[in-house]
Structures are given as structure tokens and as C-alpha cells.
Design a protein around this motif. Structure first.
Motif, mmCIF file in Angstrom:
data_model
loop_
_atom_site.group_PDB
_atom_site.id
_atom_site.type_symbol
_atom_site.label_atom_id
_atom_site.label_comp_id
_atom_site.label_asym_id
_atom_site.label_seq_id
_atom_site.Cartn_x
_atom_site.Cartn_y
_atom_site.Cartn_z
ATOM 1 N N VAL A 1 33.470 23.513 40.245
ATOM 2 C CA VAL A 1 34.575 22.834 40.920
ATOM 3 C C VAL A 1 35.605 22.518 39.841
ATOM 4 O O VAL A 1 35.389 21.637 39.001
ATOM 5 N N PRO B 1 35.087 23.512 50.841
ATOM 6 C CA PRO B 1 35.247 23.592 49.389
ATOM 7 C C PRO B 1 35.827 22.303 48.819
ATOM 8 O O PRO B 1 36.576 21.592 49.487
ATOM 9 N N ARG B 2 35.481 22.010 47.591
ATOM 10 C CA ARG B 2 35.976 20.805 46.915
ATOM 11 C C ARG B 2 37.350 21.061 46.305
ATOM 12 O O ARG B 2 37.640 22.155 45.816
ATOM 13 N N ARG C 1 29.270 24.710 44.042
ATOM 14 C CA ARG C 1 29.982 23.821 44.957
ATOM 15 C C ARG C 1 29.920 22.344 44.548
ATOM 16 O O ARG C 1 30.737 21.522 44.968
ATOM 17 N N GLN D 1 32.752 28.756 45.241
ATOM 18 C CA GLN D 1 32.030 27.557 45.694
ATOM 19 C C GLN D 1 31.047 27.832 46.822
ATOM 20 O O GLN D 1 30.062 27.112 46.976
ATOM 21 N N LEU D 2 31.332 28.861 47.626
ATOM 22 C CA LEU D 2 30.473 29.079 48.797
ATOM 23 C C LEU D 2 29.710 30.407 48.746
ATOM 24 O O LEU D 2 28.873 30.672 49.607
ATOM 25 N N HIS E 1 23.017 23.988 50.329
ATOM 26 C CA HIS E 1 24.187 24.112 51.207
ATOM 27 C C HIS E 1 23.812 23.739 52.643
ATOM 28 O O HIS E 1 24.558 23.056 53.339
ATOM 29 N N GLN F 1 29.793 15.822 44.832
ATOM 30 C CA GLN F 1 29.761 16.658 43.642
ATOM 31 C C GLN F 1 29.241 15.811 42.498
ATOM 32 O O GLN F 1 29.136 14.587 42.618
ATOM 33 N N ARG G 1 38.406 30.270 45.122
ATOM 34 C CA ARG G 1 37.524 29.115 45.340
ATOM 35 C C ARG G 1 36.475 29.322 46.441
ATOM 36 O O ARG G 1 35.302 28.981 46.227
#
Ligand code: DGJ
Length: 696
Positions: free
Chosen positions: A572, A301-302, A540, A605-606, A291, A514, A601
Motif C-alpha cells: 500500500v 483497495p487502500r 493489500r 493490492q487484490l 481477503h 492495514q 493498484r
């Protein structure tokens, strides 16, 4: 922080929880002293003062103790550096000097026979240490070239233990990155790729523990390579119980190339991490590192994407894509990707690769009108490409049959009816740049899925002098092309795909947003693939699609929309089913899942990942924690004997706090969730659920 000893020959690198120490002897041997928990400079100097144990007959006192074992002299371990020049084999270096700042150490050596400067680079990134080597031929014009047979970025040295256990991520197409853990016996175990790409068969990562680490505790050493071509990692257990891990780009003799006077080579990064936080702690540290230092724009975020591949295959048209796009937009999808077959004569995998202009029968007005409709629906627009390849049945190949990797008088081996373009040719690179830059400039494209669907076989360029440098040259050219495209089109995101997960590594991740994890979209198989993937890489970047049931690609397994969504929500989220065949009820349910995913999300993702229970016969679960929020995803493969699955014990929560869960309507004590666990209420076969928890 990097500290240097009083005599300028001992160095200590310390991350937040770990230390790494090395020492240069008066004979210019660079010895490894320590890699593990934090120590002081005084500790490092005490270690440095210890004499080397006497060598036993037929052994070398240096083996297993050197930072960077070169070929030549009293060494019998796998060499990290192997060179030839002017009829002389190997390296005998002299120390020149060192340069250190807060987080980077450079040690410069020189081999006078080869006129070769060798710089070992160490970069502290939290508890991850990036290692790299720079080789510079300092000879004047006219001196002989140095032949590089192998130049690994690093050898990692682990202390003596009674037992060592090796974890690796092995696989094959549609079954990538499965975790295997087994005792390491004496001698060398080698993993790698001889295929020209990272490969489906191993991710370039290994982890070692003394047989005692668990998911949440114990010492774990792990290393990961940032390289997307052929590679090799050797894990060597020596007779005294130490282990050395040597790795880098190139397999066998494939990396061989010549270094001319005045030129330099920079190796890829081989990164290492020590943690005492178990396998889960190691994964979280690797995720945090990627990250912060690897993935572009990792804090964003994707989006939820739709990809048409499983729905349409090669049979695509603008009208059908518009229909899918409208359905996808209604579900809340944010990015619509047209996969293969929008270009050239690509009506099957037999033709068209290389001809990157929209097929006029399928897209009469080009891609612009579809892109406009997708944008009008509030989504971003993406396309699939496979730029490094060509079908023999294509205009490009007919015009330039010499542009592919091939050897004079030998068969041009086809896989999936395609050949590999020789990206080390200037004209090929210039052509690809023009085509791709033109493509991204001609239609409003926001996203590129970059595929690679066959390994190298006939690597060669007739007429070019040996060594031709095609194996590594291809990867460098790919990186260069991606870097230039990203720079010229900063708003375009890139996905790395290689027939699923054939090109996933820290090198490609530093220039893509990604990755496509696997062509296997069966939600149950996928849990094992995702479990392995998560050992190194974060959610992520892990693309996962909800596709049709029964599964159309592989095994025909029937699963509920709920199970498919919860499986794909671990990364994702994407949707890849044929939405024109989903019922109104399924579409309504899917809309709710997408809305739920958007809510969780940022946490998925994070956040920090905890693998609560690995995939197996019964219940498995993962948990993500970010600030006051946590999300648990749980899956039940099969309920046994009608018994309620045991509660899952959560991690990363405050025992003194209370947590409210809108999904069960309950408020839980943190201490209870951590100790007794969360009752999932899952029953039957292939059941799944999402639990949101917020600290009150
Ligand atoms: C392989 C990829 O993994 C698939 O998702 C799809 O893009 C096909 N290639 C298209 O040929």
C-alpha cells in the motif's frame, strides 16, 4: 465439505485441494489420521481401521497421533491443554457428541472431575482450517474453580518424513519478518513473544516442508495464530519423524487464569494450511483466506497516504502540516495522516502520552481546521494515537498513577519514557472509550494509526487476586475497544502499528485495515522485510512509504526516487518524506509514480502474488496477476561484471496469449514470458522498474 463415517466416529474435512481426517477410538481417544491431498471417506476409514503401532518402552502409542494432546495419562508431548482443579491435575475426557455442517465441525468432550466441557472447533475456509477450543465450566455455583495453565487452540500433526525443514519469520525492530529456513532437529523448537504484544521478533507463523519444496512446487504445511498478545508456538519433531505444532496465546505461565463455575473461555484461532503448490502456493492461499475471511472490506483497495513522521518528528505545527498537505495533495495523495505530537505536551517522547487533546500552541483551533483544509484538498484525514500508553509526565498519569501495570514496591520500568495502562481495569477502559470516541466525534477523522511502542514488563495490579489475567486480559480489552470504535465509527479506517511491525497477526488484521510493516523505510532493506511479510500476509495490508534519500532514519543509504517508489509500490503506497525539501523535478517525478501506482493498484493490492526472485545481491522481482492484467516489479541491487541480469521468468500467464507492455512498447508471447522470461534492462546499482502487462 465435511463428511462423517458410518459409525459417527470418523470425520473428513475437504477443501478445494486438501483433506483432513480424524477418528475417535472406542476409548474416546481422538486420533489424527490425515492432513494433505484430497482423500475419500473410504480412504479415511481405511486409515482409521489401522491399529496403532505398539508402543516402544518408555514411549506412548498416543504421542504424535493425537488431535489434541491434553496433559495427563500416557502422554509426553507438549500438552495443548493443561488444567488444575480441586487438587487434581490434567484432563481425562469422555466424548459427548459432535455437530457438523457444511464447513464447521464441533466435537464435544467432558471431564467429569473438573466439570469441564471441552469443545474442539474446526472451520473450513478454502484449504485453510481454523481451529479453536471452547472451555465451559459446567459445575454448579460453589464447585471449585478450574485453573487454566495453558489452553492452545490446536495441535497440528504432520506425517513422518526423513527430513523436516522449518521456515519462520524472525526479526527485531527495523528488521522485522525476515525469512529463515533451516532443518528441524529432534525435540522442540519454540518461538513466541513474552512481551505482551505480537512482537517484532517473530511473526506467529511457521511453515514446514520435507526439504524439497520450492517457491512453486512441493508440499508445505503452515500455521498462523490470530492473537496480538504474548504467544507461544512449539514445533516438535518426534523420534519417528512426525511433527506436531502446538500453539496459542500466552507464554510460560503468563496465560494462567481461573475459570469459575458457569463461565467459558474461547481460545484465539490457530489456522493451518496444507498445499502442494510450494511456498508461493501457500502464500497465495493465505492471502486469499485473509481477503475472504479476515481483513475488513478487503475488496476495497487502500488509498495512497502521506504520513508526516519522518519529515517532522516531534516538531509539528498546524502551518507546517498544512504546507505538507498541499504538497501531498498535488502529488495525488488520497489520505493525509498527522503522526505523533499533535496532542498534550508532546514536544518529545518524554511527555504528553495519554492526554488526547490537541496541543493549543500547535493547533489553536483544535484539529478541525486542519482536517477541513485536508478535506478541501480532496484527501481523507488521519491521526496517530497510542491509547494503551502513558508518559509519567502527563496529566493522565498525575491524576491516576495507579492506572498503569505495576507491582507494589517494585520499579515501574520505563521504555521510551512510557508506562503501559492496565486495560483490564474497568475505569481505564471506560476512560479510553470516552476519549477515543470523543476524539473521533469531535473532528472529521477518517483514519487512525494506532501505535504501541513498548513491551510489557511490570505486569501486575496491586491488591488484585492471583492469577490476575493481565497478559491476555489486555489483548481482549484492546480487541473490544477496537471493535466498539469500528462499530460506532464505521467510516473510520484503522492502521495497526507497534514501533513498526510489532503487532502484525491474524487477530489484529481482523479489526484493522492495514499495518505499518516496519520503521525501516530504506527501500533496499525493505525488500527483504516485504519478502518475509508476503509469506503470510497480502500486499493489500502492507503499508510502505517513500521517504528521503539519504535515508534519515537508519542507514543513510542513497537511492533514486525510482528505486524508492518501486520498492514501496509492492504494497500500500505511502509517502513519508519531507516534501517541503523535494525539488520541483522530484515532485513532478513523484506525481507520475503516484499516478502509475493508482493504475496498477487493483492488480497489486487484490491480485495473486508470485515471488519471481527473492531479494539478494542481484536482481529480485515480484509479479501480481489479476484477470487479464499483470504487473512485474523488479529491482537490481548491483550489476555484476557488467552483465545484463538474466531475464525473469513470469508466472500465472496464459502461454497461448499475447501480452502488451506499455513500459517497453513490446508485445510478448505468454509462452516466451513464462519460459525464456522478461528482460528487465536494469543496470548499475539500485535500479528498478515497473512492467505492466495486459493480455491482448
Ligand atoms: C513508531 C511508529 O512506528 C512510527 O511510524 C511513528 O508513528 C512513531 N512511533 C511516533 O512516535
Amino acid at each position: 465439505m465435511i463428511e462423517t463415517g458410518a459409525d459417527g466416529r470418523t470425520w473428513l474435512l475437504s477443501g478445494p485441494r486438501s483433506s483432513y481426517a480424524l477418528r475417535l477410538t472406542e476409548h474416546d481417544e481422538l486420533l489424527h489420521l490425515h492432513w494433505g491431498p484430497q482423500i475419500t471417506l473410504a480412504d479415511a476409514e481405511a486409515l482409521a481401521a489401522e491399529p496403532l503401532p505398539p508402543a516402544r518402552p518408555f514411549e506412548s502409542a498416543l504421542d504424535g497421533r493425537e488431535e489434541y494432546p491434553v496433559e495427563g495419562g500416557p502422554r509426553f508431548v507438549p500438552p495443548a491443554l493443561s488444567v488444575r482443579g480441586g487438587g487434581v491435575r490434567g484432563t481425562e475426557w469422555r466424548y459427548r457428541n459432535a455437530a457438523a455442517d457444511e464447513d464447521e465441525l464441533q466435537l464435544h468432550f467432558f471431564d467429569p472431575v473438573h466439570q469441564l466441557r471441552i469443545t474442539l472447533v474446526y472451520r473450513l475456509r478454502g484449504d485453510v482450517i481454523e481451529r479453536q477450543v471452547v472451555l465451559v465450566h459446567e459445575g454448579r455455583f460453589g464447585t471449585s474453580e478450574v485453573e487454566l495453565l495453558r489452553e492452545d487452540p490446536a495441535t497440528w500433526t504432520l506425517p513422518a518424513r526423513d527430513r523436516w525443514r522449518l521456515s519462520q519469520l524472525h526479526g527485531r525492530w527495523a528488521a522485522e519478518s525476515r525469512l529463515v529456513r533451516a532443518d528441524l532437529t529432534y525435540g522442540e523448537q519454540v518461538i513466541g513473544s513474552r512481551r505482551g504484544h505480537t512482537g517484532h521478533h517473530h511473526l506467529p507463523w511457521v511453515a514446514l516442508d520435507a526439504g524439497e519444496a520450492t517457491e512453486e512446487s512441493g508440499e508445505v504445511y503452515s500455521c498462523a495464530l490470530a492473537w496480538s498478545g504474548s504467544w507461544r508456538v512449539s514445533v516438535h519433531r518426534l523420534p519417528d519423524g512426525t511433527v506436531q505444532i502446538t500453539g496459542g496465546s500466552g507464554h510460560d505461565g503468563s496465560g494462567q487464569h481461573l475459570l469459575a463455575p458457569g463461565t467459558a473461555v474461547v481460545t484465539p484461532v490457530f489456522a493451518g494450511l496444507w498445499t502442494d503448490g510450494g511456498f508461493g502456493g501457500a502464500s497465495r492461499a493465505w492471502h486469499a483466506y485473509q481477503h475472504a475471511h479476515v481483513i475488513p472490506d478487503a475488496g476495497t483497495p487502500r488509498p495512497v497516504l502521506y504520513n508526516s513522521w519522518e519529515a517532522t518528528g516531534f516538531d509539528i505545527s498546524e502551518g507546517q502540516q498544512r504546507k505538507l498537505a498541499r504538497r501531498a495533495a498535488a502529488l495525488g495523495v488520497e489520505l493525509f495522516v498527522v503522526d505523533d505530537a499533535w496532542f498534550g505536551e508532546r514536544v518529545s517522547d518524554r511527555a504528553g502520552l495519554g492526554d488526547w487533546t490537541p496541543n493549543p500552541d500547535r493547533f489553536p483551533g483544535g484539529l478541525g481546521p486542519l482536517a477541513d483544509e485536508v478535506h478541501g484538498l480532496g484527501m481523507r484525514f488521519g491521526i496517530w494515537v497510542e491509547p494503551e500508553m502513558v508518559n509519567p509526565d502527563s496529566d493522565l498519569y498525575r491524576a491516576h498513577p495507579d492506572w498503569v501495570q505495576h507491582q507494589h514496591g517494585r520499579t515501574r520500568t520505563e521504555f521510551r519514557n512510557q508506562l503501559v495502562l492496565d486495560l483490564t481495569r474497568e475505569d481505564v477502559r471506560a476512560h479510553l472509550w470516552r476519549r477515543l470516541d470523543g476524539l473521533l466525534s469531535s473532528a472529521p477523522v477518517d483514519y487512525v494509526k494506532w501505535d504501541f511502542n513498548r513491551p510489557f514488563t511490570d505486569v501486575g495490579r496491586p491488591g488484585a487476586a492471583y492469577p490476575q489475567g493481565l497478559w491476555s486480559g489486555h489483548t481482549h480489552a484492546l480487541y473490544d475497544l477496537l471493535d466498539r470504535l469500528r462499530q460506532a465509527h464505521p467510516d473510520v479506517a484503522f492502521e495497526s502499528c507497534s514501533g513498526g511491525g510489532g503487532r502484525i497477526d491474524l487477530g489484529i488484521l481482523s479489526r484493522t485495515d492495514q499495518v505499518w510493516t516496519s520503521d525501516n523505510t530504506d527501500p533496499l532493506d525493505r525488500l527483504a522485510i516485504q519478502h518475509g511479510f508476503s509469506q503470510l500476509h497480502p500486499a493489500r495490508v502492507m503499508a510502505a512509504w517513500v521517504t528521503d534519500s539519504p535515508n534519515t532514519q537508519l542507514n543513510g543509504r542513497v537511492s533514486s526516487l525510482c528505486f524508492r517508489f518501486v520498492s514501496a509500490m509492492a504494497g500500500v503506497l505511502g509517502i513519508g518524506g519531507d516534501l517541503t525539501r523535494w525539488t520541483e523535478g522530484e515532485l513532478a517525478e513523484a506525481r507520475d509514480w503516484v499516478a502509475l501506482y493508482k493504475e496498477i493498484r487493483p492488480v497489486v493490492q487484490l491480485g495473486d502474488l508470485y515471488r519471481l526472485r527473492p531479494p539478494g545481491d542481484g536482481l529480485s522481482a515480484v509479479q501480481y496477476v489479476r484477470g487479464d492484467d499483470s504487473v512485474v516489479l523488479a529491482w537490481l541491487r548491483a550489476q555484476a561484471y557488467g552483465e545484463e541480469p538474466a531475464p525473469v521468468r513470469l508466472r500465472g500467464l496464459d502461454p497461448a496469449a499475447a501480452y502488451v507492455c506499455p513500459d517497453t512498447g513490446e508485445t510478448y508471447r505468454g509462452a516466451v514470458l513464462l519460459h525464456r522470461g522478461l528482460r528487465t534492462g536494469l543496470t548499475g546499482d539500485l535500479d528498478a522498474a515497473v512492467f505492466r502487462l495486459r493480455r491482448v
